[in-house]
Structure formats: C-alpha cells, structure tokens
Design a protein around this motif. Structure first.
Motif, PDB file in Angstrom:
ATOM      1  N   ALA A  16       0.832  -1.207   0.000  1.00  0.00           N
ATOM      2  CA  ALA A  16       0.000   0.000   0.000  1.00  0.00           C
ATOM      3  C   ALA A  16       0.865   1.255   0.000  1.00  0.00           C
ATOM      4  O   ALA A  16       1.644   1.477   0.926  1.00  0.00           O
ATOM      5  N   SER A  17       0.730   2.057  -1.063  1.00  0.00           N
ATOM      6  CA  SER A  17       1.482   3.310  -1.152  1.00  0.00           C
ATOM      7  C   SER A  17       0.581   4.529  -0.981  1.00  0.00           C
ATOM      8  O   SER A  17       1.067   5.648  -0.825  1.00  0.00           O
ATOM      9  N   GLY A  18      -0.727   4.315  -1.062  1.00  0.00           N
ATOM     10  CA  GLY A  18      -1.667   5.434  -1.017  1.00  0.00           C
ATOM     11  C   GLY A  18      -2.062   5.923  -2.393  1.00  0.00           C
ATOM     12  O   GLY A  18      -2.972   6.737  -2.537  1.00  0.00           O
ATOM     13  N   GLY A  19      -1.383   5.427  -3.438  1.00  0.00           N
ATOM     14  CA  GLY A  19      -1.702   5.799  -4.812  1.00  0.00           C
ATOM     15  C   GLY A  19      -2.933   5.075  -5.335  1.00  0.00           C
ATOM     16  O   GLY A  19      -3.489   4.209  -4.657  1.00  0.00           O
ATOM     17  N   LYS A  20      -3.336   5.397  -6.556  1.00  0.00           N
ATOM     18  CA  LYS A  20      -4.563   4.836  -7.119  1.00  0.00           C
ATOM     19  C   LYS A  20      -4.513   3.319  -7.239  1.00  0.00           C
ATOM     20  O   LYS A  20      -5.494   2.630  -6.942  1.00  0.00           O
ATOM     21  N   ASP A  21      -3.376   2.781  -7.701  1.00  0.00           N
ATOM     22  CA  ASP A  21      -3.278   1.340  -7.942  1.00  0.00           C
ATOM     23  C   ASP A  21      -3.412   0.546  -6.653  1.00  0.00           C
ATOM     24  O   ASP A  21      -4.201  -0.401  -6.576  1.00  0.00           O
ATOM     25  N   SER A  22      -2.637   0.905  -5.644  1.00  0.00           N
ATOM     26  CA  SER A  22      -2.667   0.142  -4.396  1.00  0.00           C
ATOM     27  C   SER A  22      -3.983   0.357  -3.643  1.00  0.00           C
ATOM     28  O   SER A  22      -4.467  -0.551  -2.962  1.00  0.00           O
ATOM     29  N   THR A  23      -4.578   1.549  -3.774  1.00  0.00           N
ATOM     30  CA  THR A  23      -5.865   1.809  -3.117  1.00  0.00           C
ATOM     31  C   THR A  23      -6.971   0.974  -3.746  1.00  0.00           C
ATOM     32  O   THR A  23      -7.782   0.364  -3.045  1.00  0.00           O
ATOM     33  N   VAL A  24      -6.996   0.944  -5.082  1.00  0.00           N
ATOM     34  CA  VAL A  24      -7.983   0.112  -5.784  1.00  0.00           C
ATOM     35  C   VAL A  24      -7.740  -1.367  -5.474  1.00  0.00           C
ATOM     36  O   VAL A  24      -8.680  -2.135  -5.257  1.00  0.00           O
ATOM     37  N   LEU A  25      -6.471  -1.778  -5.419  1.00  0.00           N
ATOM     38  CA  LEU A  25      -6.148  -3.169  -5.107  1.00  0.00           C
ATOM     39  C   LEU A  25      -6.656  -3.544  -3.717  1.00  0.00           C
ATOM     40  O   LEU A  25      -7.274  -4.611  -3.548  1.00  0.00           O
ATOM     41  N   ALA A  26      -6.398  -2.697  -2.718  1.00  0.00           N
ATOM     42  CA  ALA A  26      -6.853  -2.987  -1.350  1.00  0.00           C
ATOM     43  C   ALA A  26      -8.373  -3.078  -1.293  1.00  0.00           C
ATOM     44  O   ALA A  26      -8.934  -3.991  -0.669  1.00  0.00           O
ATOM     45  N   TYR A  27      -9.048  -2.133  -1.965  1.00  0.00           N
ATOM     46  CA  TYR A  27     -10.520  -2.134  -1.995  1.00  0.00           C
ATOM     47  C   TYR A  27     -11.042  -3.414  -2.639  1.00  0.00           C
ATOM     48  O   TYR A  27     -11.951  -4.074  -2.116  1.00  0.00           O
ATOM     49  N   LEU A  28     -10.454  -3.780  -3.793  1.00  0.00           N
ATOM     50  CA  LEU A  28     -10.914  -4.973  -4.524  1.00  0.00           C
ATOM     51  C   LEU A  28     -10.615  -6.259  -3.772  1.00  0.00           C
ATOM     52  O   LEU A  28     -11.439  -7.188  -3.760  1.00  0.00           O
ATOM     53  N   MET A  29      -9.441  -6.353  -3.168  1.00  0.00           N
ATOM     54  CA  MET A  29      -9.091  -7.570  -2.436  1.00  0.00           C
ATOM     55  C   MET A  29     -10.057  -7.808  -1.277  1.00  0.00           C
ATOM     56  O   MET A  29     -10.494  -8.943  -1.038  1.00  0.00           O
ATOM     57  N   LYS A  30     -10.407  -6.742  -0.577  1.00  0.00           N
ATOM     58  CA  LYS A  30     -11.372  -6.879   0.521  1.00  0.00           C
ATOM     59  C   LYS A  30     -12.752  -7.247  -0.030  1.00  0.00           C
ATOM     60  O   LYS A  30     -13.421  -8.151   0.484  1.00  0.00           O
ATOM     61  N   LEU A  31     -13.171  -6.562  -1.114  1.00  0.00           N
ATOM     62  CA  LEU A  31     -14.480  -6.816  -1.720  1.00  0.00           C
ATOM     63  C   LEU A  31     -14.591  -8.244  -2.246  1.00  0.00           C
ATOM     64  O   LEU A  31     -15.553  -8.961  -1.940  1.00  0.00           O
ATOM     65  N   LEU A  32     -13.604  -8.674  -3.049  1.00  0.00           N
ATOM     66  CA  LEU A  32     -13.665 -10.000  -3.673  1.00  0.00           C
ATOM     67  C   LEU A  32     -13.451 -11.117  -2.655  1.00  0.00           C
ATOM     68  O   LEU A  32     -14.020 -12.205  -2.789  1.00  0.00           O
ATOM     69  N   ASN A  33     -12.641 -10.850  -1.642  1.00  0.00           N
ATOM     70  CA  ASN A  33     -12.428 -11.841  -0.583  1.00  0.00           C
ATOM     71  C   ASN A  33     -13.740 -12.149   0.125  1.00  0.00           C
ATOM     72  O   ASN A  33     -14.018 -13.316   0.464  1.00  0.00           O
ATOM     73  N   GLU A  34     -14.569 -11.118   0.320  1.00  0.00           N
ATOM     74  CA  GLU A  34     -15.861 -11.303   0.980  1.00  0.00           C
ATOM     75  C   GLU A  34     -16.906 -11.847   0.011  1.00  0.00           C
ATOM     76  O   GLU A  34     -17.695 -12.726   0.361  1.00  0.00           O
ATOM     77  N   ARG A  35     -16.892 -11.347  -1.245  1.00  0.00           N
ATOM     78  CA  ARG A  35     -17.898 -11.778  -2.225  1.00  0.00           C
ATOM     79  C   ARG A  35     -17.731 -13.242  -2.610  1.00  0.00           C
ATOM     80  O   ARG A  35     -18.724 -13.974  -2.752  1.00  0.00           O
ATOM     81  N   TYR A  36     -16.504 -13.677  -2.820  1.00  0.00           N
ATOM     82  CA  TYR A  36     -16.252 -15.034  -3.313  1.00  0.00           C
ATOM     83  C   TYR A  36     -15.627 -15.951  -2.270  1.00  0.00           C
ATOM     84  O   TYR A  36     -15.218 -17.073  -2.605  1.00  0.00           O
TER      85      TYR A  36
END
Length: 343
Positions: free
Chosen positions: A57-77
């Motif tokens: 996590a750097s705080g930039g767009k890529d790592s922020t989107v990655l953190a959001y998606l990993m949490k979302l997909l981890n819960e969804r699937y």
C-alpha cells in the motif's frame, strides 16, 4: 444523443472502456472490472484459502484500488484470506509522508491491519539523504532496490504467506519495453510473470492481481467509486528511465489501444534459444538475500553510500565485490571513478 449502456441496455452510458471500447453505465463498469480481476485471480490460482496476504500500500490509485478490490472479492467469493496492508516509508519529505496519511485513512476505511517499514529504520538512510549524496540522475535505482527488499522484510515481520502489489497492465508493458531497450534478457523472461514463487531465504512470493487492468480503467474505477487516494508523482522521479518507456507506450496506445496487451503477450511468449548464458541465482554472502553475484545490489548500494562512493552500485563493478567483502581499501583511481556523480 445519449448513448445507452451496451451491457444492460437500460441505463445511460457514462464512460467508454479504454480496454474494450464498450460504452457502459457505472454499475456495469464496476461489475465488469471486478469480474475481470476475479477471473485473473482464479485462473492464475494466486491464493489459497487460509493464507495471510500482505497488500503493498502506497496510497496511490493502484494500491488503493487493489486494497478495496481484495477486501471486496475476498468477501464476495469467500477466498478465505486474511488481509493486511504493508507500506514502505522511503523518507521523501513532501511526498511519502503525505501519501502515508492516505494509507492510514485507508486502514480505517477498509478495517485492515497496517505495518509501515522505513528506509531509515532498515538501512540507516532516507531517500532525501540519498539524493543529497547521489543526485537526481540515478536515485530511482537506489529506491527501487531498497523498496523491493523492504517489502520482503516487512512481509517477514508480518509473517504473511504472499505479497500482492498494484502493478497494472501499463506497468508490466513498460517493464517489458525497458528490458528490451536495455537488452536485459534475464529480467525480460520473468517480468511478465503474474506471480513469483519463493526465490530464496527471506523472500516472500509476490503476485499482481491487476496485471491485466489498464491504468486508465483503474483511475476511472477509483473516480466513480470515490476512493480516497494520493495522486501526486514522486518529486525525485522526473528523470526516471521508466518515464521514457511510459511516454512511448502512451503514444502507441493512442494509435492502437490494444498495444498494452500486445506488448505484455509478446513478453509472455518470449523464448530464449538454447545456449544463451543466463545469470545463476544464489544468495548474498553478506545479508543472505537473493543475488546472482557475491553481494546483492542492496548491499553494494549501501556500501557505496556508507563509503561516500555513490557510483559503486551503479553499473558493473562486480570485480570490486571481493574487496568489499574483505573490507579492503579501494585504490585512489577506483575512488575517483566512483565519486564522479552527474547531478
């Protein structure tokens, strides 16, 4: 005339996907983007249930989107993963200190544990101090080498099984181009890999869930999702070699949007003829980190900084590794050559 979403055909389209050219509404874009990342994770078998995964996590767009998606997909699937945030503080005043504030907010927003490791703590040098000695020409070499090892050290502290990073399709394509331009066959063969196995003692496997996601679409996703991210470029990177590869790739993309994926697939399908000598991977005799030489790049760079010879780790000075290991003094001619820095 308003354009209808080409997926649901009910709502008005708000964007045209750079990757596919499809006109989509926000909801259909979110679903398509998330599903593509999910398919990347599943098809490449990036994770196993029960694993602890550190998200760079750097705080930039890529790592922020990655953190959001990993949490979302981890819960969804129901991936069954334990997620943690891992950040590196390079010590860049006016840049990293501000971006780390974003990471701390992300920690609260996504309710994930956070570990921050710093160059100062690990190496005794901050990037501000390194730039004062090295100048602006080769500072990215120091930062890249130190950051990679810092992530591994932080991952070992957290005892994670894997690290996932926010490298996107543009990043991978740029790296392919850079390695072609440098004639670096060894790196060219492995730079397109979506995951790396444990390469040695103290090295944690890494993966890139966003490998096939276009940078423009990551920006659009972050924008429409109203994610909290830091968007300022590093103050020390204007002269980075990667910038030239990025500019070239953007020119190609403007003419042919599929150029990004074309370059990646070219790198993936590369084969090297038999008989070509490749570096043999071993371990650093000083710190035990992976290296194809007696000393790893990080130890050589640190030695140069500590001796006041900043060019020691820039270029090929393998013949000096024996002297460094045995703590022998360098000749005056060697010192003059290594002190010559282009600011």
């Amino acid at each position: 005339m308003p354009v209808q979403c080409s997926s649901c055909t009910e709502k008005r389209a708000v964007l045209k996907r750079p990757k596919t050219g499809h006109s989509l509404c926000k909801e259909c874009f979110f679903w398509a983007f998330e599903e593509e990342v999910h398919q990347t994770i599943v098809s490449a078998k990036l994770f196993k249930p029960g694993e602890t995964v550190g998200i760079g996590a750097s705080g930039g767009k890529d790592s922020t989107v990655l953190a959001y998606l990993m949490k979302l997909l981890n819960e969804r699937y129901n991936y069954g993963l334990k997620l943690m945030l891992l950040s590196v503080d390079e010590g860049i005043t006016g840049y990293r200190d501000d971006s780390l504030e974003t990471v701390k907010r992300n920690q609260q927003q996504y309710d994930l544990p956070l570990k921050i490791v710093s160059y100062e703590e690990l190496y005794g040098w901050s990037m501000d101090a390194i730039v004062k000695q090295v100048g602006m020409k080769n500072n990215c070499t120091f930062c890249g080498v130190f950051r990679r090892q810092a992530l591994d050290r932080g991952a070992k502290m957290l005892e994670v099984d894997k690290i996932c990073t926010g490298h996107n399709a543009d990043d991978v394509a740029e790296t392919v181009l850079m390695n072609v331009l440098r004639g670096d066959i060894a790196r060219l063969r492995r730079c397109t890999a979506i995951s790396t196995n444990s390469e040695g003692e103290g090295v944690v496997p890494r993966c890139k869930p966003l490998k096939y996601a276009y940078e423009k679409e990551i920006v659009l996703y972050a924008y429409f999702k109203k994610l909290d991210y830091f968007s300022t470029e590093c103050i020390y990177s204007p002269n980075a070699y990667r910038g030239h590869a990025r500019a070239f790739l953007k020119d190609l993309e403007s003419v042919r949007p599929s150029s990004i994926m074309d370059v990646i697939h070219s790198g993936e399908n590369l084969s090297v003829r038999d008989g070509v000598k490749m570096p043999v991977q071993g371990t650093c005799r000083r710190c035990g980190y992976i290296s194809s030489q007696e000393l790893c790049k990080s130890c050589v760079l640190l030695e140069g900084l500590n001796r006041g010879l900043p060019k020691l780790g820039i270029g090929k000075h393998h013949r000096l590794h024996g002297k460094i290991l045995s703590q022998q003094p360098l000749t005056e001619a060697e010192k003059r050559k290594l002190k010559a820095v282009d600011f």
